[in-house]
Design a protein around this motif. Structure first.
Motif, short mmCIF file in Angstrom:
data_model
loop_
_atom_site.label_atom_id
_atom_site.label_comp_id
_atom_site.label_asym_id
_atom_site.label_seq_id
_atom_site.Cartn_x
_atom_site.Cartn_y
_atom_site.Cartn_z
N CYS A 13 -7.41 1.26 1.49
CA CYS A 13 -6.75 0.64 2.63
C CYS A 13 -5.95 -0.56 2.15
N TRP A 15 -5.50 -3.54 3.48
CA TRP A 15 -5.89 -4.93 3.76
C TRP A 15 -7.00 -5.45 2.86
N CYS A 42 -5.37 1.92 6.59
CA CYS A 42 -6.78 1.70 6.91
C CYS A 42 -7.57 2.93 6.48
N THR A 43 -8.85 2.77 6.18
CA THR A 43 -9.65 3.94 5.81
C THR A 43 -9.70 4.95 6.96
N CYS A 67 -12.24 -1.82 3.59
CA CYS A 67 -12.90 -3.07 3.94
C CYS A 67 -14.38 -2.87 4.23
N CYS A 72 -12.84 -4.65 8.94
CA CYS A 72 -11.64 -3.81 9.06
C CYS A 72 -10.56 -4.57 9.84
N HIS A 73 -9.36 -4.52 9.34
CA HIS A 73 -8.22 -5.17 9.96
C HIS A 73 -8.01 -4.65 11.38
N TYR A 74 -8.37 -3.39 11.57
CA TYR A 74 -8.22 -2.78 12.90
C TYR A 74 -9.58 -2.65 13.58
N GLY A 77 -11.78 0.93 12.13
CA GLY A 77 -11.31 2.07 11.32
C GLY A 77 -12.33 2.51 10.29
N ASN A 78 -12.96 1.54 9.64
CA ASN A 78 -13.91 1.91 8.59
C ASN A 78 -15.21 2.48 9.16
S1 FES Z 1 -8.04 -1.95 7.37
FE1 FES Z 1 -9.38 -1.74 5.65
S2 FES Z 1 -10.74 -0.24 6.44
FE2 FES Z 1 -9.52 -0.58 8.22
#
Ligand code: FES
Ligand code: SF4
Ligand code: SF4
Ligand code: SF4
Ligand code: SF4
Lengths: 149, 341, 266
Positions: A13, A15, A42-43, A67, A72-74, A77-78
């Motif tokens: 990802c 970020w 993102c993952t 992350c 997770c930036h979102y 997502g992870n």
């Molecule tokens: S941004 Fe890194 S896992 Fe979602």
């Protein structure tokens, strides 16, 4: 086999792990050069078909990384990705795909050293396993015709 | 060439098999897998089964494989190299245990592949095949060869046709073509002179259920009939019927590229799929399943006889046996014949 | 069976539904779907142990759906599929009435899908003994033997997609295998194409498959592809507490728990 250099594809990802890998570089930590990094937002966007695609194109090993949970930036997502990996990894195992060749990890933007460590360990392990010939043989089937299953 | 009638002992079939192997023939015969009978490359006579009414898939794969690399290319410093199929790489095949409704299908398939364009690859493959037909002493509810001009002891399409003379009996061998004689010459001693044999006595009786010319006539005014929807509501729109059919010839061309090299592959396709007629624009001229089902029947019973002078159905019943929804083509053809327009 | 015919007749006579989807006698002692639109045809409806096709697959087909409100003969697996379809907004109370058949072969009437759901929730999805043994056998093989097993089992697959067509959950108008720009799954049915197709199918059905075996029964080549989805069911149980279709629930694979457990992430 001694001079076999595995080809490894890393899906990471943007970020966390990508930034982490960047830090590995800027900190001048040396690590194995066998890895080709593919960056994703993102993952959560790393579709399992991409992993299969990597094997199709001749990868001997795969790293998937993003992350840490809660980072997770979102936001989630992870977490979604983790569920999918649990199922996908188990299916792969059930179908006899060598899951020792697929590594999953959480590497943050601050963990340059961890990234180097994961890459090095993966390369060493895959080098010992040798090329993924079993899969490559099947991936070559377009080269032969199919009559009578 | 007049058919030459000989007798071969039941126990001699295995010797014939061995003789063919010694002559470097690749033998493809009916074998059991997962409870289904399929044609397989047979290395031993024991792999071949004789207890079957019909194989799940037809034998069309010997000339029209489900996946066939028609060319390979690669780019290098000097430019581009393209390699086609080399006829020398195609093995000499003996198809063992083909039923008459399958053997005749090879001709119908051939009519499609030689309609305007002569399909060289198909023809080359076919030229290397010898067909050993086995007539039928058993049939099931799906069989209807006699309604489409065939019969359980039909010689058409076979190079040699074997008919077993009673359960556990010896076989009558009708040697029908040059290719057939060549097979006999590989094991001449096994083929004895046949006395007077009434072959018909040993064939199963398959009642005539409809007349294919009547169906063809009916279809000329049947395009708009509501019957198509009635018949096909249960059709799920898969490719099973087309893929097991000895005369279905639709294919799709796919390019498989890997960096600087790749291949062009011919793969089976089916008019039963909604994607089959989907345009790039999103428009689909066969929007619903009944139109696709209509195409299947029209193609076999109207367009093919009009254009190629052969029907596209041999009455083998495979499509009905394979259909996950039990669409029984025989029933549907009967109801088309009986329908009042 | 008489109950079923009687009820179907009433429904059609009262125009409460436009079509009753059920089973009729088919070829060689098989049964098949029938779409009854006239009260006088309800006598053709049957129900017995041979009725194994999952009729829920018809509920999303254009030419069936467009007839108007449907009633469907539904055994437990069919009801499960219906609930999953309802949760994916494919069927609802205004277009579907369920004529349930209990595991004891009794007709059971439902006012609405919520009632069907409560009935479905009385039972857990259980993988039958024979398949369980097969799964165990495969699990015990060394990885490369498993690999060879699957390559060999999948080899005959000629991609007729009967398994997909017969699966109630595979209702997408355009399936991932049909995409060619970019192409995800090789179209040819060679070893790689078949491997990828079956991985993809299993993954897309994880957390949705109701274990009705319609896919396996549909396959003309008897490929044991249902073992893959069965394995996914077991995994769902092991990792996420199991799968039970529910009209308003979050889908197993499109949700998460912050504390989902795994033991392989570095
Ligand atoms: S941004 Fe890194 S896992 Fe979602
Ligand atoms: S008739 Fe049967 S086999 Fe053919 S497309 Fe329809 S459901 Fe599939
Ligand atoms: S249409 Fe059906 S019965 Fe006719 S030849 Fe094809 S598979 Fe056989
Ligand atoms: S029904 Fe069987 S042969 Fe057809 S695509 Fe599915 S697994 Fe393959
Ligand atoms: S994948 Fe197979 S078992 Fe699962 S719901 Fe679909 S048809 Fe039923």
């Amino acid at each position: 086999m001694a001079d076999f250099e595995p080809r490894i594809v890393a899906f990471v990802c943007n970020w966390c792990t990508y930034a982490g890998a960047d830090l590995t570089g800027t900190s001048r930590i040396k690590y194995a050069s066998n890895v080709r990094i593919v960056r994703f937002p993102c993952t959560g966007r790393i579709d399992y078909m991409l992993l299969i695609e990597a094997f199709n194109e001749g990868a001997d090993g795969i790293i998937v990384s993003g992350c840490h949970p809660n980072d997770c930036h979102y936001t989630s997502g992870n977490f979604h990705a983790r569920r999918r990996w649990i199922m996908f990894r188990s299916l792969c195992d059930f179908m006899g795909i060598d899951i020792r060749r697929i590594k999953f990890s959480w590497v943050s933007a601050a963990e340059g050293a961890k990234w180097a460590d994961i890459v090095n360990k993966t390369v060493t392990e895959i080098r010992a396993l040798g090329p993924y010939d079993e899969y490559k043989k099947v991936a070559k089937t377009p080269e032969k015709e199919v009559i009578h299953g | 060439m007049n058919s030459d009638r000989r007798l071969i002992r039941k126990d001699s079939l295995e010797k014939l098999f061995k003789a063919l192997k010694q002559n470097n023939k690749t033998i493809i015969g009916p074998a059991l897998q997962n409870g289904k009978i399929s044609y397989k490359i047979s290395n031993n006579y024991s792999e071949i089964t004789s207890d079957y009414i019909q194989t799940t898939q037809s034998s069309k794969e010997i000339a029209f494989p489900r996946t066939e690399k028609i060319l390979a290319y690669s780019k290098n410093a000097e430019g581009m190299s393209v390699k086609g199929i080399d006829i020398k790489d195609i093995p000499e095949i003996v198809l063992w245990g083909v039923r008459p409704c399958d053997a005749i299908g090879i001709g119908e398939l051939s009519a499609i592949f030689n309609w305007d364009y002569k399909d060289e690859i198909f023809n080359n493959r076919l030229s290397k095949v010898t067909v050993l037909g086995f007539s039928c002493s058993k049939a099931d509810e799906y069989c209807f060869c006699t309604s489409v001009g065939g019969n359980p002891g039909n010689t058409e399409g076979s190079d040699i046709l074997f008919t077993q003379l009673g359960e556990n009996g010896d076989y009558l061998a009708e040697i029908l073509t040059e290719k057939g004689s060549l097979i006999v010459s590989m094991a001449e001693a096994l083929f004895e002179r046949a006395g007077k044999v009434e072959k018909e006595k040993f064939l199963v009786d398959v009642p005539v259920r409809f007349n294919h010319e009547d169906v063809r006539n009916k279809l000329t005014t049947f395009f708009e009939s509501g019957e198509w929807v009635q018949q096909s509501l249960k059709c799920l729109g898969c490719g099973a019927c087309a893929y097991v059919c000895p005369t279905c010839a639709c294919f799709d061309i796919q390019d498989e590229a890997h960096g600087k090299s790749g291949s062009r592959v011919r793969c089976w396709d089916s008019c039963g799929f909604s994607l089959f007629t989907l345009h790039t624009s999103g428009h689909n001229p066969r929007e619903v399943q009944s139109q696709r089902w209509r195409q299947r029947i029209m193609h076999k019973f109207s367009y093919m006889p009009d254009r190629l002078s052969v029907f596209g159905c041999t009455g083998c019943g495979r499509c009905s046996r394979a259909c996950p929804a039990d669409m029984n083509i025989l029933e549907h053809l009967i109801s088309i014949q009986e329908a009042t327009v | 069976m008489d109950d079923l015919r009687k009820r179907a007749k009433e429904l059609l006579e009262a125009s409460a539904v436009k079509v009753v989807i059920g089973y009729e006698n088919g070829t060689e002692n098989k049964t098949r779907a029938i779409f009854v639109e006239k009260p006088e045809d309800t006598g053709k409806l049957i129900f017995d142990s041979r009725c194994i096709m999952n009729l829920a697959s018809y509920l999303t087909k254009h030419e069936v759906k467009n007839k108007g409100k449907m009633a469907v003969t539904a055994t437990l697996p069919v009801m499960r599929a219906i609930i999953q379809l309802a949760s994916e907004f494919q069927v609802n109370d205004s277009n579907l009435l369920v004529l349930g058949i209990t595991p004891e072969s009794k007709l059971i009437e439902f006012k609405d899908l919520a009632e069907v759901e409560s009935f479905v929730h009385k039972y857990q999805i259980e993988i039958d003994v024979r398949n369980k043994e097969m799964l165990d056998k495969i699990d015990k093989m060394p990885a490369s033997e498993r690999w060879n097993f699957w390559i060999k089992e999948l080899a005959p697959c000629f991609k007729c997609y009967a398994c997909r067509a017969a699966c109630p959950m595979c209702y997408c108008h355009r399936c991932t295998v049909d995409f060619n720009q970019p192409q995800w799954i090789p179209v040819p049915s060679h070893e790689l194409g078949n491997l990828e197709w079956h991985i993809m199918r299993a993954v897309h059905l994880a957390g949705r498959c109701v274990d009705c075996d319609a896919c396996y029964n549909a396959c003309p080549l008897a490929i044991p592809l249902n073992l893959l989805t069965k394995r996914m069911l077991i995994d769902a149980k092991e990792h996420f507490g199991g799968y039970q279709p529910a009209i308003k629930a979050e889908h197993l694979m499109s949700t998460y728990k912050p504390d989902d457990k795994e033991n392989f992430i570095l």
